[in-house]
Design a protein around this motif. Structure first.
Motif, PDB file in Angstrom:
ATOM      1  N   GLY A 168       8.329  27.986  -6.594  1.00  0.00           N
ATOM      2  CA  GLY A 168       8.121  26.555  -6.644  1.00  0.00           C
ATOM      3  C   GLY A 168       9.380  25.788  -6.321  1.00  0.00           C
ATOM      4  O   GLY A 168      10.449  26.373  -6.099  1.00  0.00           O
ATOM      5  N   VAL A 169       9.248  24.452  -6.294  1.00  0.00           N
ATOM      6  CA  VAL A 169      10.374  23.554  -6.037  1.00  0.00           C
ATOM      7  C   VAL A 169      10.512  22.616  -7.232  1.00  0.00           C
ATOM      8  O   VAL A 169       9.559  21.929  -7.604  1.00  0.00           O
ATOM      9  CB  VAL A 169      10.153  22.723  -4.755  1.00  0.00           C
ATOM     10  N   ALA A 170      11.692  22.612  -7.834  1.00  0.00           N
ATOM     11  CA  ALA A 170      12.010  21.674  -8.903  1.00  0.00           C
ATOM     12  C   ALA A 170      12.766  20.493  -8.306  1.00  0.00           C
ATOM     13  O   ALA A 170      13.650  20.681  -7.464  1.00  0.00           O
ATOM     14  CB  ALA A 170      12.858  22.349  -9.976  1.00  0.00           C
ATOM     15  N   VAL A 171      12.427  19.282  -8.737  1.00  0.00           N
ATOM     16  CA  VAL A 171      13.011  18.071  -8.171  1.00  0.00           C
ATOM     17  C   VAL A 171      13.741  17.295  -9.258  1.00  0.00           C
ATOM     18  O   VAL A 171      13.150  16.959 -10.290  1.00  0.00           O
ATOM     19  CB  VAL A 171      11.927  17.170  -7.539  1.00  0.00           C
ATOM     20  N   GLN A 172      15.027  17.032  -9.023  1.00  0.00           N
ATOM     21  CA  GLN A 172      15.744  16.159  -9.942  1.00  0.00           C
ATOM     22  C   GLN A 172      15.288  14.718  -9.747  1.00  0.00           C
ATOM     23  O   GLN A 172      14.822  14.329  -8.673  1.00  0.00           O
ATOM     24  CB  GLN A 172      17.258  16.268  -9.705  1.00  0.00           C
ATOM     25  N   SER A 173      15.433  13.907 -10.786  1.00  0.00           N
ATOM     26  CA  SER A 173      14.952  12.528 -10.722  1.00  0.00           C
ATOM     27  C   SER A 173      15.769  11.704  -9.735  1.00  0.00           C
ATOM     28  O   SER A 173      16.962  11.948  -9.532  1.00  0.00           O
ATOM     29  CB  SER A 173      14.999  11.886 -12.109  1.00  0.00           C
ATOM     30  N   VAL A 174      15.100  10.732  -9.129  1.00  0.00           N
ATOM     31  CA  VAL A 174      15.694   9.799  -8.177  1.00  0.00           C
ATOM     32  C   VAL A 174      15.478   8.392  -8.731  1.00  0.00           C
ATOM     33  O   VAL A 174      14.398   8.086  -9.245  1.00  0.00           O
ATOM     34  CB  VAL A 174      15.036   9.941  -6.788  1.00  0.00           C
ATOM     35  N   PRO A 175      16.469   7.493  -8.644  1.00  0.00           N
ATOM     36  CA  PRO A 175      16.304   6.141  -9.198  1.00  0.00           C
ATOM     37  C   PRO A 175      15.122   5.404  -8.585  1.00  0.00           C
ATOM     38  O   PRO A 175      14.812   5.564  -7.402  1.00  0.00           O
ATOM     39  CB  PRO A 175      17.628   5.451  -8.842  1.00  0.00           C
ATOM     40  N   ALA A 176      14.483   4.559  -9.387  1.00  0.00           N
ATOM     41  CA  ALA A 176      13.277   3.836  -8.960  1.00  0.00           C
ATOM     42  C   ALA A 176      13.605   2.438  -8.466  1.00  0.00           C
ATOM     43  O   ALA A 176      12.998   1.456  -8.896  1.00  0.00           O
ATOM     44  CB  ALA A 176      12.277   3.781 -10.096  1.00  0.00           C
ATOM     45  N   HIS A 177      14.559   2.315  -7.563  1.00  0.00           N
ATOM     46  CA  HIS A 177      14.841   1.018  -6.953  1.00  0.00           C
ATOM     47  C   HIS A 177      15.153   1.223  -5.480  1.00  0.00           C
ATOM     48  O   HIS A 177      15.527   2.320  -5.064  1.00  0.00           O
ATOM     49  CB  HIS A 177      16.004   0.313  -7.660  1.00  0.00           C
ATOM     50  N   GLY A 178      14.990   0.165  -4.685  1.00  0.00           N
ATOM     51  CA  GLY A 178      15.243   0.267  -3.250  1.00  0.00           C
ATOM     52  C   GLY A 178      14.415   1.378  -2.634  1.00  0.00           C
ATOM     53  O   GLY A 178      13.223   1.538  -2.914  1.00  0.00           O
ATOM     54  N   LEU A 179      15.043   2.190  -1.773  1.00  0.00           N
ATOM     55  CA  LEU A 179      14.343   3.295  -1.125  1.00  0.00           C
ATOM     56  C   LEU A 179      13.953   4.384  -2.099  1.00  0.00           C
ATOM     57  O   LEU A 179      13.144   5.256  -1.767  1.00  0.00           O
ATOM     58  CB  LEU A 179      15.215   3.879  -0.004  1.00  0.00           C
ATOM     59  N   GLY A 180      14.512   4.337  -3.307  1.00  0.00           N
ATOM     60  CA  GLY A 180      14.122   5.311  -4.311  1.00  0.00           C
ATOM     61  C   GLY A 180      12.634   5.263  -4.631  1.00  0.00           C
ATOM     62  O   GLY A 180      12.017   6.295  -4.912  1.00  0.00           O
ATOM     63  N   ALA A 207      10.205   4.595  -2.522  1.00  0.00           N
ATOM     64  CA  ALA A 207       9.512   5.295  -1.445  1.00  0.00           C
ATOM     65  C   ALA A 207       9.695   6.801  -1.576  1.00  0.00           C
ATOM     66  O   ALA A 207       8.760   7.575  -1.351  1.00  0.00           O
ATOM     67  CB  ALA A 207      10.028   4.811  -0.093  1.00  0.00           C
ATOM     68  N   ILE A 208      10.906   7.228  -1.935  1.00  0.00           N
ATOM     69  CA  ILE A 208      11.147   8.659  -2.119  1.00  0.00           C
ATOM     70  C   ILE A 208      10.281   9.192  -3.253  1.00  0.00           C
ATOM     71  O   ILE A 208       9.648  10.251  -3.132  1.00  0.00           O
ATOM     72  CB  ILE A 208      12.643   8.910  -2.412  1.00  0.00           C
ATOM     73  N   GLN A 209      10.220   8.455  -4.369  1.00  0.00           N
ATOM     74  CA  GLN A 209       9.388   8.878  -5.489  1.00  0.00           C
ATOM     75  C   GLN A 209       7.911   8.953  -5.097  1.00  0.00           C
ATOM     76  O   GLN A 209       7.192   9.874  -5.505  1.00  0.00           O
ATOM     77  CB  GLN A 209       9.561   7.920  -6.665  1.00  0.00           C
ATOM     78  N   ASP A 210       7.450   7.987  -4.287  1.00  0.00           N
ATOM     79  CA  ASP A 210       6.059   8.000  -3.828  1.00  0.00           C
ATOM     80  C   ASP A 210       5.759   9.276  -3.056  1.00  0.00           C
ATOM     81  O   ASP A 210       4.737   9.933  -3.290  1.00  0.00           O
ATOM     82  CB  ASP A 210       5.802   6.770  -2.956  1.00  0.00           C
ATOM     83  N   ARG A 211       6.647   9.656  -2.121  1.00  0.00           N
ATOM     84  CA  ARG A 211       6.411  10.862  -1.326  1.00  0.00           C
ATOM     85  C   ARG A 211       6.432  12.103  -2.219  1.00  0.00           C
ATOM     86  O   ARG A 211       5.630  13.023  -2.044  1.00  0.00           O
ATOM     87  CB  ARG A 211       7.469  11.010  -0.230  1.00  0.00           C
ATOM     88  N   LEU A 240       0.815  -1.214   0.000  1.00  0.00           N
ATOM     89  CA  LEU A 240       0.000   0.000   0.000  1.00  0.00           C
ATOM     90  C   LEU A 240       0.845   1.260   0.000  1.00  0.00           C
ATOM     91  O   LEU A 240       0.439   2.275  -0.563  1.00  0.00           O
ATOM     92  CB  LEU A 240      -0.918   0.007   1.233  1.00  0.00           C
ATOM     93  N   ARG A 241       2.006   1.213   0.666  1.00  0.00           N
ATOM     94  CA  ARG A 241       2.857   2.398   0.722  1.00  0.00           C
ATOM     95  C   ARG A 241       4.310   1.977   0.759  1.00  0.00           C
ATOM     96  O   ARG A 241       4.733   1.288   1.682  1.00  0.00           O
ATOM     97  CB  ARG A 241       2.535   3.237   1.980  1.00  0.00           C
ATOM     98  N   PRO A 242       5.120   2.373  -0.215  1.00  0.00           N
ATOM     99  CA  PRO A 242       6.562   2.135  -0.105  1.00  0.00           C
ATOM    100  C   PRO A 242       7.125   2.914   1.083  1.00  0.00           C
ATOM    101  O   PRO A 242       6.601   3.967   1.454  1.00  0.00           O
ATOM    102  CB  PRO A 242       7.119   2.681  -1.427  1.00  0.00           C
ATOM    103  N   GLY A 243       8.183   2.406   1.670  1.00  0.00           N
ATOM    104  CA  GLY A 243       8.744   3.091   2.830  1.00  0.00           C
ATOM    105  C   GLY A 243      10.108   2.568   3.197  1.00  0.00           C
ATOM    106  O   GLY A 243      10.908   2.204   2.335  1.00  0.00           O
ATOM    107  N   GLY A 244      10.370   2.522   4.506  1.00  0.00           N
ATOM    108  CA  GLY A 244      11.706   2.232   5.007  1.00  0.00           C
ATOM    109  C   GLY A 244      12.212   0.834   4.738  1.00  0.00           C
ATOM    110  O   GLY A 244      13.417   0.585   4.827  1.00  0.00           O
TER     111      GLY A 244
END
Length: 325
Positions: free
Chosen positions: A297-309, A311-315, A192-196
């Motif tokens: 505003g806030v611009a966000v650079q991309s973060v890899p989509a593996h491991g904790l990445g 969860a970071i992308q979800d937030r 339901l939610r990616p996380g730690g």
């Protein structure tokens, strides 16, 4: 006036007494600071919703000192016990059928037939939960939909005067909420939610996970499922390849984009654990710089989509979602 209690025996004793008496105490875990109230007292849980301005249809995670006390409130499956052995204490929340003998009030569960339970990691939170010896409902200690707090000062910025105390155990080690895994179905476990706890680590025990088919604001069965969530005051733009002088930059890696009005690098070395721990502090920092510098505003650079990445992308997706009216 909200008390700032030290993580000492006397501070822990005071915090435990406040919780037993139906008060609200924010406390640090390995993930973020939680806003705690006795989950067996409906009035205490109602105060959590009021303090956070939280929608009533979002259930709360209940926290326990041990797996045995957590599983006394739910119908624990063999898989749940296996996961608990592997990851508790730690940043994993399990959603399981509610036990007939559960003492957790309906308001904390939002009237659902399931409960979200976890055993957090950390010397201070463990001592507090053992001293209270009751289920403690504890969503993140911030206004609903806002940036989660990873330090006691973050809690006071948002909830000063709205809660009784904050137990200051220092910065959170993980800095990202727990992974939420739904085990109520006979099919595959539902993430339901990616996380730690990364999905890859869960799959070593569970096998392939299922994922929600759609995102919805309607009657979530887990905390942290609102579409607009974890949001700073400034609008958030994801996967930026350039940045304006009027924007703050949430960077990742050794080459931040040039030209931002303010910069917070999640990890100069590209370390996802460091990035997770610094995520919410970074959003708060850029929010404050926005007020000072007039950023738009806030611009966000991309973060890899593996491991904790993941969860970071979800937030970050939730931080960037359209805000409720």
């Amino acid at each position: 006036m909200t008390q700032r209690l030290p993580a000492t025996p006397s501070g822990l004793e005071t915090a435990a007494r406040i919780l037993r008496e139906g008060g609200l105490v924010a406390f640090g875990t390995e993930t973020v600071y939680g806003l705690g109230g006795d989950a067996t007292q409906p009035a205490a849980v109602a105060r959590i919703f009021e303090a956070k301005n939280r929608p009533r249809f979002n259930p709360l995670i209940s926290h326990f000192a041990t797996a045995d006390t957590a599983f006394a409130q739910v119908v624990a499956t063999p898989l749940a016990r296996k996961l608990a052995q592997a990851f508790w204490p730690g940043p994993l929340t399990l959603v399981l059928p509610r036990a007939p003998t559960s003492t957790i009030c309906d308001l904390a569960a939002d009237g659902l037939e399931s409960l979200a339970v976890r055993v957090p990691k950390g010397e201070c939170v463990q001592a507090l939960l053992q001293a209270v010896n009751r289920p403690i409902a504890a969503p993140s200690a911030n206004r609903s939909g806002r940036i989660s707090p990873s330090d006691a000062s973050h809690v006071l910025e948002e909830l000063e005067g709205r809660i009784d105390a904050v137990l200051d155990s220092g910065p959170c080690a993980v800095g990202l909420e727990s992974t939420v895994l739904d085990l109520t179905s006979e099919d595959r476990p539902l993430l339901l939610r990616p996380g730690g706890i990364p999905a890859e680590a869960l799959e070593e025990i569970c096998g392939p996970l299922a994922y929600p088919e759609t995102e919805t604001d309607a009657a979530p069965v887990s905390p942290g499922r609102m579409l607009s969530h974890y949001a700073p005051a400034l609008p958030v733009r994801l996967n930026a390849t350039s940045v304006k002088p009027t924007e703050g930059l949430l960077a990742f890696g050794p080459t931040p984009l040039a030209g931002a009005g303010a910069v917070w690098n999640l990890s100069q070395t590209g370390n996802l654990e460091e990035a997770a721990a610094r995520l919410f502090s970074g959003l708060r920092y850029l929010d404050k710089q926005g007020a000072v510098l007039g950023l738009t505003g806030v611009a966000v650079q991309s973060v890899p989509a593996h491991g904790l990445g993941r969860a970071i992308q979800d937030r970050l997706r939730r931080a960037a979602a359209p805000r409720p009216l």
